[in-house]
Design a protein around this motif. Structure first.
Motif, PDB file in Angstrom:
ATOM      1  N   ILE A  24      69.526   4.613  70.583  1.00  0.00           N
ATOM      2  CA  ILE A  24      68.005   5.149  70.591  1.00  0.00           C
ATOM      3  C   ILE A  24      68.579   6.801  70.918  1.00  0.00           C
ATOM      4  O   ILE A  24      67.480   7.447  70.152  1.00  0.00           O
ATOM      5  CB  ILE A  24      67.255   4.632  71.897  1.00  0.00           C
ATOM      6  N   ILE A  25      69.176   7.308  71.544  1.00  0.00           N
ATOM      7  CA  ILE A  25      69.315   8.812  71.950  1.00  0.00           C
ATOM      8  C   ILE A  25      69.893   9.339  70.806  1.00  0.00           C
ATOM      9  O   ILE A  25      69.249  10.301  70.192  1.00  0.00           O
ATOM     10  CB  ILE A  25      70.273   8.843  73.038  1.00  0.00           C
ATOM     11  N   VAL A  26      70.788   8.705  70.047  1.00  0.00           N
ATOM     12  CA  VAL A  26      71.390   9.264  68.735  1.00  0.00           C
ATOM     13  C   VAL A  26      70.375   9.134  67.535  1.00  0.00           C
ATOM     14  O   VAL A  26      70.318  10.103  66.705  1.00  0.00           O
ATOM     15  CB  VAL A  26      72.608   8.521  68.207  1.00  0.00           C
ATOM     16  N   LEU A  27      69.601   8.186  67.425  1.00  0.00           N
ATOM     17  CA  LEU A  27      68.477   8.210  66.789  1.00  0.00           C
ATOM     18  C   LEU A  27      67.595   9.415  66.830  1.00  0.00           C
ATOM     19  O   LEU A  27      66.781   9.991  65.766  1.00  0.00           O
ATOM     20  CB  LEU A  27      67.729   6.846  66.780  1.00  0.00           C
ATOM     21  N   ILE A  28      67.044   9.406  67.863  1.00  0.00           N
ATOM     22  CA  ILE A  28      66.284  10.454  68.400  1.00  0.00           C
ATOM     23  C   ILE A  28      66.667  11.976  68.067  1.00  0.00           C
ATOM     24  O   ILE A  28      65.946  12.826  67.490  1.00  0.00           O
ATOM     25  CB  ILE A  28      65.735  10.440  69.748  1.00  0.00           C
ATOM     26  N   ALA A  29      68.067  12.028  68.439  1.00  0.00           N
ATOM     27  CA  ALA A  29      68.477  13.611  68.355  1.00  0.00           C
ATOM     28  C   ALA A  29      68.862  13.678  66.686  1.00  0.00           C
ATOM     29  O   ALA A  29      68.449  15.021  65.976  1.00  0.00           O
ATOM     30  CB  ALA A  29      69.897  13.562  68.635  1.00  0.00           C
ATOM     31  N   SER A  30      69.064  12.712  65.906  1.00  0.00           N
ATOM     32  CA  SER A  30      69.171  12.807  64.248  1.00  0.00           C
ATOM     33  C   SER A  30      67.766  13.265  63.635  1.00  0.00           C
ATOM     34  O   SER A  30      67.654  14.137  63.054  1.00  0.00           O
ATOM     35  CB  SER A  30      69.545  11.414  63.908  1.00  0.00           C
ATOM     36  N   ILE A  31      66.548  12.661  64.349  1.00  0.00           N
ATOM     37  CA  ILE A  31      65.426  12.954  63.842  1.00  0.00           C
ATOM     38  C   ILE A  31      65.019  14.399  63.917  1.00  0.00           C
ATOM     39  O   ILE A  31      64.456  15.079  63.092  1.00  0.00           O
ATOM     40  CB  ILE A  31      64.161  12.075  64.305  1.00  0.00           C
ATOM     41  N   ILE A  32      65.081  14.729  65.479  1.00  0.00           N
ATOM     42  CA  ILE A  32      64.972  16.089  65.727  1.00  0.00           C
ATOM     43  C   ILE A  32      65.557  17.045  64.846  1.00  0.00           C
ATOM     44  O   ILE A  32      65.129  18.145  64.527  1.00  0.00           O
ATOM     45  CB  ILE A  32      64.970  16.434  67.309  1.00  0.00           C
ATOM     46  N   ILE A  33      67.208  16.898  64.669  1.00  0.00           N
ATOM     47  CA  ILE A  33      67.800  17.792  63.781  1.00  0.00           C
ATOM     48  C   ILE A  33      67.291  17.636  62.374  1.00  0.00           C
ATOM     49  O   ILE A  33      67.112  18.791  61.787  1.00  0.00           O
ATOM     50  CB  ILE A  33      69.394  17.464  64.009  1.00  0.00           C
ATOM     51  N   ALA A  34      66.816  16.572  61.848  1.00  0.00           N
ATOM     52  CA  ALA A  34      66.410  16.550  60.701  1.00  0.00           C
ATOM     53  C   ALA A  34      64.990  17.389  60.326  1.00  0.00           C
ATOM     54  O   ALA A  34      64.718  18.201  59.487  1.00  0.00           O
ATOM     55  CB  ALA A  34      66.025  15.161  60.165  1.00  0.00           C
ATOM     56  N   LEU A  35      64.265  17.354  61.475  1.00  0.00           N
ATOM     57  CA  LEU A  35      63.106  18.159  61.425  1.00  0.00           C
ATOM     58  C   LEU A  35      63.305  19.682  61.579  1.00  0.00           C
ATOM     59  O   LEU A  35      62.426  20.354  60.714  1.00  0.00           O
ATOM     60  CB  LEU A  35      62.162  17.681  62.446  1.00  0.00           C
ATOM     61  N   VAL A  36      64.387  19.890  62.277  1.00  0.00           N
ATOM     62  CA  VAL A  36      64.550  21.259  62.569  1.00  0.00           C
ATOM     63  C   VAL A  36      64.936  21.773  61.125  1.00  0.00           C
ATOM     64  O   VAL A  36      64.675  22.829  60.606  1.00  0.00           O
ATOM     65  CB  VAL A  36      65.752  21.701  63.519  1.00  0.00           C
ATOM     66  N   VAL A  37      65.921  21.323  60.542  1.00  0.00           N
ATOM     67  CA  VAL A  37      66.580  21.382  59.250  1.00  0.00           C
ATOM     68  C   VAL A  37      65.334  21.738  58.096  1.00  0.00           C
ATOM     69  O   VAL A  37      65.263  22.475  57.303  1.00  0.00           O
ATOM     70  CB  VAL A  37      67.547  20.698  58.578  1.00  0.00           C
ATOM     71  N   LEU A  38      64.330  20.697  57.972  1.00  0.00           N
ATOM     72  CA  LEU A  38      63.219  20.532  57.213  1.00  0.00           C
ATOM     73  C   LEU A  38      62.233  21.788  57.551  1.00  0.00           C
ATOM     74  O   LEU A  38      62.057  22.565  56.365  1.00  0.00           O
ATOM     75  CB  LEU A  38      62.235  19.418  57.335  1.00  0.00           C
ATOM     76  N   VAL A  39      62.202  22.182  58.685  1.00  0.00           N
ATOM     77  CA  VAL A  39      61.444  23.279  59.061  1.00  0.00           C
ATOM     78  C   VAL A  39      62.037  24.705  58.429  1.00  0.00           C
ATOM     79  O   VAL A  39      61.369  25.483  57.620  1.00  0.00           O
ATOM     80  CB  VAL A  39      60.790  23.487  60.325  1.00  0.00           C
ATOM     81  N   MET A  40      63.135  24.749  58.647  1.00  0.00           N
ATOM     82  CA  MET A  40      64.194  25.973  58.214  1.00  0.00           C
ATOM     83  C   MET A  40      64.109  25.749  56.723  1.00  0.00           C
ATOM     84  O   MET A  40      64.051  27.230  56.019  1.00  0.00           O
ATOM     85  CB  MET A  40      65.388  25.891  58.686  1.00  0.00           C
ATOM     86  N   ASP A  41      64.283  24.838  56.037  1.00  0.00           N
ATOM     87  CA  ASP A  41      64.099  24.951  54.515  1.00  0.00           C
ATOM     88  C   ASP A  41      62.831  25.333  54.114  1.00  0.00           C
ATOM     89  O   ASP A  41      62.674  26.085  52.961  1.00  0.00           O
ATOM     90  CB  ASP A  41      64.389  23.342  54.099  1.00  0.00           C
ATOM     91  N   ILE A  42      61.810  24.775  54.692  1.00  0.00           N
ATOM     92  CA  ILE A  42      60.444  25.330  54.270  1.00  0.00           C
ATOM     93  C   ILE A  42      60.386  26.754  54.271  1.00  0.00           C
ATOM     94  O   ILE A  42      59.682  27.387  53.470  1.00  0.00           O
ATOM     95  CB  ILE A  42      59.415  24.351  55.139  1.00  0.00           C
ATOM     96  N   CYS A  43      60.837  27.153  55.478  1.00  0.00           N
ATOM     97  CA  CYS A  43      60.756  28.753  55.664  1.00  0.00           C
ATOM     98  C   CYS A  43      61.232  29.504  54.678  1.00  0.00           C
ATOM     99  O   CYS A  43      60.835  30.630  54.175  1.00  0.00           O
ATOM    100  CB  CYS A  43      61.082  29.080  56.996  1.00  0.00           C
ATOM    101  N   VAL A  44      62.635  29.183  54.475  1.00  0.00           N
ATOM    102  CA  VAL A  44      63.357  29.998  53.569  1.00  0.00           C
ATOM    103  C   VAL A  44      62.929  29.862  52.161  1.00  0.00           C
ATOM    104  O   VAL A  44      62.851  30.888  51.370  1.00  0.00           O
ATOM    105  CB  VAL A  44      64.925  29.656  53.592  1.00  0.00           C
ATOM    106  N   ASN A  45      62.346  28.574  51.737  1.00  0.00           N
ATOM    107  CA  ASN A  45      61.793  28.557  50.442  1.00  0.00           C
ATOM    108  C   ASN A  45      60.502  29.333  50.448  1.00  0.00           C
ATOM    109  O   ASN A  45      60.550  29.925  49.453  1.00  0.00           O
ATOM    110  CB  ASN A  45      61.381  26.895  50.093  1.00  0.00           C
ATOM    111  N   GLY A  46      59.872  29.278  51.270  1.00  0.00           N
ATOM    112  CA  GLY A  46      58.542  30.145  51.410  1.00  0.00           C
ATOM    113  C   GLY A  46      58.853  31.904  51.292  1.00  0.00           C
ATOM    114  O   GLY A  46      58.229  32.633  50.435  1.00  0.00           O
ATOM    115  N   LEU A  47      59.873  32.123  52.015  1.00  0.00           N
ATOM    116  CA  LEU A  47      60.314  33.516  51.875  1.00  0.00           C
ATOM    117  C   LEU A  47      61.015  33.875  50.554  1.00  0.00           C
ATOM    118  O   LEU A  47      60.639  34.994  49.858  1.00  0.00           O
ATOM    119  CB  LEU A  47      61.541  33.818  52.985  1.00  0.00           C
ATOM    120  N   MET A  48      61.542  32.994  49.904  1.00  0.00           N
ATOM    121  CA  MET A  48      62.074  33.170  48.772  1.00  0.00           C
ATOM    122  C   MET A  48      60.876  33.312  47.696  1.00  0.00           C
ATOM    123  O   MET A  48      61.204  34.101  46.967  1.00  0.00           O
ATOM    124  CB  MET A  48      63.158  31.962  48.108  1.00  0.00           C
ATOM    125  N   HIS A  49      59.888  32.505  47.719  1.00  0.00           N
ATOM    126  CA  HIS A  49      58.907  32.661  46.896  1.00  0.00           C
ATOM    127  C   HIS A  49      58.064  33.902  47.028  1.00  0.00           C
ATOM    128  O   HIS A  49      57.886  34.585  45.987  1.00  0.00           O
ATOM    129  CB  HIS A  49      58.008  31.408  47.054  1.00  0.00           C
TER     130      HIS A  49
END
Length: 65
Positions: A34-59
């Motif tokens: 469960i700890i690994v699952l939660i950590a994986s979800i948190i890391i995926a969300l952080v990467v998603l937010v970073m991707d959205i921010c960089v994408n918006g910045l590039m646009h």
């Protein structure tokens, strides 16, 4: 001679796994999973937010649609 060494190594590995290794209980395994699952979800969300921010910045910079 090499076959004997190989068989000895396999036997020693089995003995160590069987009698000397401390295996987690079912409860510990579930908690760790469960700890690994939660950590994986948190890391995926952080990467998603970073991707959205960089994408918006590039646009914004390049005026892409």
């Amino acid at each position: 001679m090499k076959k004997l060494k190989l068989l000895t190594d396999i036997e020693e590995s089995y003995t160590e796994l069987r009698y000397k290794t401390s295996w987690p209980t079912k409860g510990q395994l579930i908690k760790s999973s469960i700890i690994v699952l939660i950590a994986s979800i948190i890391i995926a969300l952080v990467v998603l937010v970073m991707d959205i921010c960089v994408n918006g910045l590039m646009h914004f910079i390049y005026g892409l649609k």
